[in-house]
Structure formats: C-alpha cells, structure tokens
Motif scaffolding. Structure first.
Motif, PDB file in Angstrom:
ATOM      1  N   TYR A 163       0.501  -1.471  -0.136  1.00 17.98           N
ATOM      2  CA  TYR A 163       0.207  -0.167  -0.237  1.00 17.98           C
ATOM      3  C   TYR A 163       0.907   1.474   0.284  1.00 17.98           C
ATOM      4  O   TYR A 163       1.882   0.878   0.749  1.00 17.98           O
ATOM      5  CB  TYR A 163      -0.553   0.042   1.106  1.00 17.98           C
ATOM      6  N   ASP A 195       0.244  -5.182  -7.652  1.00 17.15           N
ATOM      7  CA  ASP A 195      -0.098  -5.585  -6.005  1.00 17.15           C
ATOM      8  C   ASP A 195      -0.697  -4.219  -5.465  1.00 17.15           C
ATOM      9  O   ASP A 195      -1.025  -3.773  -4.837  1.00 17.15           O
ATOM     10  CB  ASP A 195       0.028  -6.546  -6.047  1.00 17.15           C
ATOM     11  N   GLU A 197      -0.869  -0.467  -4.149  1.00 21.67           N
ATOM     12  CA  GLU A 197      -2.158  -0.354  -4.175  1.00 21.67           C
ATOM     13  C   GLU A 197      -2.484   1.566  -3.510  1.00 21.67           C
ATOM     14  O   GLU A 197      -1.779   1.701  -2.295  1.00 21.67           O
ATOM     15  CB  GLU A 197      -3.860  -1.002  -2.769  1.00 21.67           C
ATOM     16  N   LEU A 199      -3.819   3.509  -0.440  1.00 24.36           N
ATOM     17  CA  LEU A 199      -4.772   3.183  -0.238  1.00 24.36           C
ATOM     18  C   LEU A 199      -5.153   4.678   0.160  1.00 24.36           C
ATOM     19  O   LEU A 199      -6.202   5.067   0.726  1.00 24.36           O
ATOM     20  CB  LEU A 199      -3.752   2.609   1.621  1.00 24.36           C
ATOM     21  N   LYS A 307     -10.361  -3.687   5.592  1.00 27.74           N
ATOM     22  CA  LYS A 307     -11.204  -4.053   4.333  1.00 27.74           C
ATOM     23  C   LYS A 307     -10.646  -4.856   2.571  1.00 27.74           C
ATOM     24  O   LYS A 307     -11.672  -5.393   2.513  1.00 27.74           O
ATOM     25  CB  LYS A 307     -11.867  -2.569   3.636  1.00 27.74           C
ATOM     26  N   ARG A 308      -9.637  -4.115   3.031  1.00 30.76           N
ATOM     27  CA  ARG A 308      -9.188  -4.653   1.081  1.00 30.76           C
ATOM     28  C   ARG A 308      -8.655  -6.485   1.911  1.00 30.76           C
ATOM     29  O   ARG A 308      -9.315  -6.842   0.913  1.00 30.76           O
ATOM     30  CB  ARG A 308      -7.991  -4.561   1.078  1.00 30.76           C
ATOM     31  N   GLU A 309      -8.364  -6.930   3.261  1.00 31.60           N
ATOM     32  CA  GLU A 309      -7.866  -8.143   2.940  1.00 31.60           C
ATOM     33  C   GLU A 309      -9.363  -9.223   3.113  1.00 31.60           C
ATOM     34  O   GLU A 309      -9.483  -9.838   3.272  1.00 31.60           O
ATOM     35  CB  GLU A 309      -7.015  -8.012   4.934  1.00 31.60           C
ATOM     36  N   ALA A 311     -11.853  -8.317   1.843  1.00 35.05           N
ATOM     37  CA  ALA A 311     -11.865  -8.310  -0.014  1.00 35.05           C
ATOM     38  C   ALA A 311     -11.636  -9.839  -0.536  1.00 35.05           C
ATOM     39  O   ALA A 311     -11.367 -10.431  -1.764  1.00 35.05           O
ATOM     40  CB  ALA A 311     -12.181  -7.101  -0.160  1.00 35.05           C
ATOM     41  N   ALA A 312     -10.285  -9.906   0.273  1.00 36.08           N
ATOM     42  CA  ALA A 312      -9.121 -10.909  -0.762  1.00 36.08           C
ATOM     43  C   ALA A 312      -9.745 -11.799  -0.527  1.00 36.08           C
ATOM     44  O   ALA A 312     -10.616 -12.594   0.025  1.00 36.08           O
ATOM     45  CB  ALA A 312      -8.024 -10.492   0.041  1.00 36.08           C
TER      46      ALA A 312
END
Lengths: 312, 206
Positions: A163, A195, A197, A199, A307-309, A311-312
């Motif tokens: 990130y 990968d 992002e 943040l 949130k990203r983890e 959704a992964a």
C-alpha cells in the motif's frame, strides 16, 4: 523472478505500507512514525524502515542522543548489497516497535549499489522485498518512510510495498510532490508491482479553523487524480508547537499529550510565574487535539487495510 | 427571617470528566479494527508445489533432451515434478536461492520458462542431464578455462564477473537434491552446477 516467485514474495509482504511524497517536509515522516507508534501501542509488532537519508525517523522516535543513531542505515545496506539478514538497527525503540534506521552515508552507498545493479539485473528492483521477506512474518505491520528524491530507493520501496499513502499539505509545492508520487505509483504498478494500491491521500498540516482551505485542498487532490481520489476523512491539523515539541523531545504525539498539564497544574504554574519564578514552558494542550488527529487517521488506515483484506 | 437558606437544587452531578479527558489509550480502537495477523501469512508456504505440468514444460521449452534419455535407469528415477513435491509430513518450506549465470543464459532460461517457471526449467535440466549421466562431464566442461583469446582467464566461483543473479523459490527438498549433486560431482558451487546443466541442455537441443 517469474510471476510465481513474485506471488510468494508478495504474499509475505501483504502489510507493507509506504509513506511518500515527492517533496520534502510534507509530514510523511511524522505521519508514518505516529501511525507506526500507535500500531505498536495497540499490541502489533511493527517494523519501521527509514529510507530517507535525512534519518529524521530516528529523531521522531527519540534517538537524538549522541551515538544513539550511529551506524543507522548500515544494516539495510548490508541486507540489500551483501544479502545479509536484515537486522533492525534499533530494536525495541518502543515496545513492539523495531527500527531500521537511515543515514546519509549508507543511503548514498545503497543508492550507488542500486544504480549499478538495476542496470544489469532487472530483479534488483526487488532487493528490498527480498531483504524484508525473511523477517516479515515477525511483524504485523511494516512501515516504509520514503525519501522525496532518490528514484532508485523509491522504486525498490514501491516494489516491496502493498500500500501507498501520500501525505500532502495545502501548498502548491506539496500538491506537486503528491502528483509526482502519483506518477511513480502508476509506473511501479505497471512495471514492478501490480498489487500496489494507493490506500489514500492524507491532507496534513492544515489549520483546523481554515475550513475553506481544507475544502480547497481536498478538491485539489481530487482534481489531481482526475476525479475521485481516496482521501482520508481525518485532516491532520497544523499544530506547530506540539509537533516541534514532539520531535525535539523524541516523543510521538500520543506520548506527548500525556505531559499536557491538568487545569490545576496550569493554575499552579501561573501562580509560580506571577510570583517571579522561572517556569518551563508547559506542553501545549493542542497536543491532545493533534494526537486525536493521528489516532483518527490511523484508524482510517487500519479500516482501509481491513476492508481490502476481507475482500481478498 | 430565621429560616435556613434552602440548599440549592442545582444540576445533578453528571460525571462529565470523560468529555474533557482524552481516552486512556489512543490506540485502543485499533485492536478492534485490524487483526494483528495478516491473513495472507497463511498462504506463505503452499501445501503443494505448484510446479507446472509436464505438458506445460514441453510446450514452453525451446527444445528438450528427450533423445538423450536412453539409459535403462531412467524409468527408476523420479520425475522432477515428483521430486519437487513436498516431503512427507508437509514440512517442506520454500526458500529463495540465488544462482549466478551469464546474461545470455539467463535470457535463454527466461524464454524457456514461458508458460512454466524458471525453477521448473532449472530442475528439469539438472534432472535430465543427470539421468543421461552427463552431469559430471558438463560440470567439467564448464570449468575449462576459455582458451579462445590471448589470455587464459582464471575461473572464479561465480564463473566470471559478468554473471547476473537469478532468484529461484525452491523447496527445501529441491535445494537438498541440488546440494547433494554439488557434493557428488565436486562442483564449485550450486550456481556452477546449474550453469553446467543449462549449458548442456542449450547445446543439445537436437
């Protein structure tokens, strides 16, 4: 490295957060040190890697005494150039918080090494990722404090990070630095690290009362990113006195706020001063508000990662 | 007026201290927001070696040395895919190893690994040359000094300063096999063994 090897590397480095802006003095070291300190205070094991040759991270964490920051940066150079195991130059600078420090001499040597090796070995861009990989599982969070310049260092940092957070002030120079960092981010995603992002962008050092300026800055950030940009809702206020006190005393802001005198203590000091006594300046009560800002933005950063983890 | 002044009712105590006092710990909410253990760490060591299929290798490699595999012992030896599988008990962790090779060989390796992995091509080459009984010869040949120029240049462990690094994520069982072969043939290094096997494979395409 082929994609399978990179996948293995990136799965280990899933919580590496880089803080960068193309301009110096944009509060990235202060923001990254305070986020790391709060995370460590919450019980997480945190590693901070200072990549800025100015080495201000050491000052933020209180390593300002003579000799305490000696050899900072050597461990990172040894890990990257000589492939030795990366050992924090300053372990346990706080409970749960280890630091890999930086200094100008070793950073210069590291940049030279990267310049030479990135020309002949395209895998050299993953040198920092490889250095972090063996120790990454010891930490819940790894924070990288990027320099404003030194393109090679920024490139290896973005190749290792999951990130990116871009802090920016309201002035045009900081916003230009933000745009430059955005361009580096796009390049890193395209070439080295798909990968990676963004943040979020953190608007910092804007007075709380300057509501119009706050809105203008957020609008300028959105414009720079061509529409909607991920901007953190918490704006870290401009508070020169506690910010200066924190760095000069080697305290993080949430540590400094514990020294803000109570009302009774404040009255006692006033009485002493009125009686002609020399009284040392007290820690500004604004430290409490600034600490609240840092806690707020850290919570937002954590929520965005969670949130990203999820959704992964 | 002897009446006592009635006590003032006033506002009842509300215990508003917490309104003015910062939270005991600024980081107290953080524990609830993000787990201390990144979920990705569970995926660090794959349970199965994700080496590609033999078909993928056949499609990807520019040439094979299938014709060299004529020795009767071939069938009794494990396939590189089997050899790459985790050891019983699932404790076979991955480690990164670095091998050094000439840039031209790295380019060949990269092309050979299209649709496959560099690790697979390397292990496959070592396996096939060893099966053919040519590994000792290949290592010896690779160690011979270059006599084509004016000077006989000394050989270094890495085979020369113009070598480039190639990173491979190998299972511990892969590394053990490679190191056993290094000992068996007294190769100067793991890189020398890999270079020799790849060179042999490059030069025996047809």
């Amino acid at each position: 490295m082929d994609s399978q090897e990179l996948d293995a590397l990136r799965s280990v480095l899933s919580r590496v957060v880089a803080f960068g802006n193309g301009k110096g003095g944009s509060l990235k070291t202060t923001l990254s040190s305070n986020v790391a300190g709060l995370a460590a205070d919450s019980g997480m094991r945190v590693l901070v890697v200072d990549l800025d040759p100015q080495g201000n991270m050491s000052e933020d964490l209180g390593l300002t005494q003579v000799g305490q920051d000696k050899d900072a940066g050597e461990s990172l150079y040894e890990a990257i150039a000589r492939r030795k195991t990366l050992v924090p130059s300053h372990p346990n600078v706080r409970e749960n918080l280890d630091l890999v420090g930086a200094d100008s001499t070793n950073t210069e040597a590291l940049v030279s090494w990267l310049q030479a090796n990135m020309l002949r070995d395209e895998d050299a861009v993953y040198a920092l990722a490889r250095a972090l990989q063996p120790i990454a599982d010891q930490y819940s969070l790894i924070v990288l404090d990027l320099p404003p310049g030194q393109e090679q260092l920024i490139r290896v940092a973005l190749a290792a990070a999951r990130y990116l957070i871009i802090p920016t002030q309201a002035d045009i120079s900081s916003l230009k630095g933000m745009e430059l960092m955005g361009q580096r981010f796009a390049k890193a995603r395209a070439n080295d690290n798909p990968d990676l992002e963004l943040l979020g962008v953190a608007a910092v050092c804007i007075p709380e009362a300057a509501k119009v300026l706050r809105n203008e800055t957020v609008a300028a950030i959105h414009r720079s990113f061509g529409g909607e940009a991920p901007v953190f809702g918490t704006i870290v206020r401009h508070a020169a006195v506690p910010a200066t006190d924190a760095r000069n005393r080697g305290l993080l802001v949430h540590e400094l706020e514990t020294f803000v005198p109570s009302q009774a203590e404040t009255f006692a000091r006033l009485r002493q001063r009125a009686a002609g006594s020399q009284v040392e300046r007290a820690v500004s009560s604004t430290a409490v508000k600034l600490a609240s800002d840092f806690a707020g933005i850290t919570e937002e950063i954590f929520a965005a990662i969670a949130k990203r983890e999820a959704a992964a | 007026m002897n009446e006592k002044l009635p006590p003032s009712g006033g506002l009842p105590p509300r215990h508003l201290e917490q309104v003015f006092t910062p939270p005991a710990k600024r980081s107290e909410n953080l524990q609830r927001i993000l787990s201390a253990v990144p979920p990705a760490k569970a995926r660090v060591v794959p349970a199965q070696d994700p080496a590609p299929s033999v078909e993928a290798e056949a499609d990807a490699a520019p040439a094979t040395i299938e014709e060299v595999k004529t020795e009767p012992t071939e069938s009794s030896r494990p396939d590189p895919v089997d050899r790459a599988a985790p050891l019983p008990g699932g404790s076979d962790a991955r480690k990164m190893i670095i091998v050094y090779m000439p840039a031209s060989q790295r380019e060949w390796l990269r092309k050979a690994a299209v649709g496959s992995t560099q690790l697979y091509v390397v292990l496959s080459a070592v396996d096939q040359v060893e099966r053919a009984g040519k590994l000792a010869e290949a290592i010896a040949k690779a160690q011979q000094p270059d006599t084509s120029g004016l000077f006989v240049l000394p050989q270094t462990t890495r085979g020369g300063s113009t070598n480039v690094q190639v990173s491979l994520w190998a299972l511990e069982s892969h590394i053990k096999v490679l190191d056993d072969l290094v000992s068996k043939y007294a190769a100067p290094s793991r890189s020398a063994l890999v270079r020799a096997a790849l060179a042999y494979k490059q030069h025996h395409r047809h």
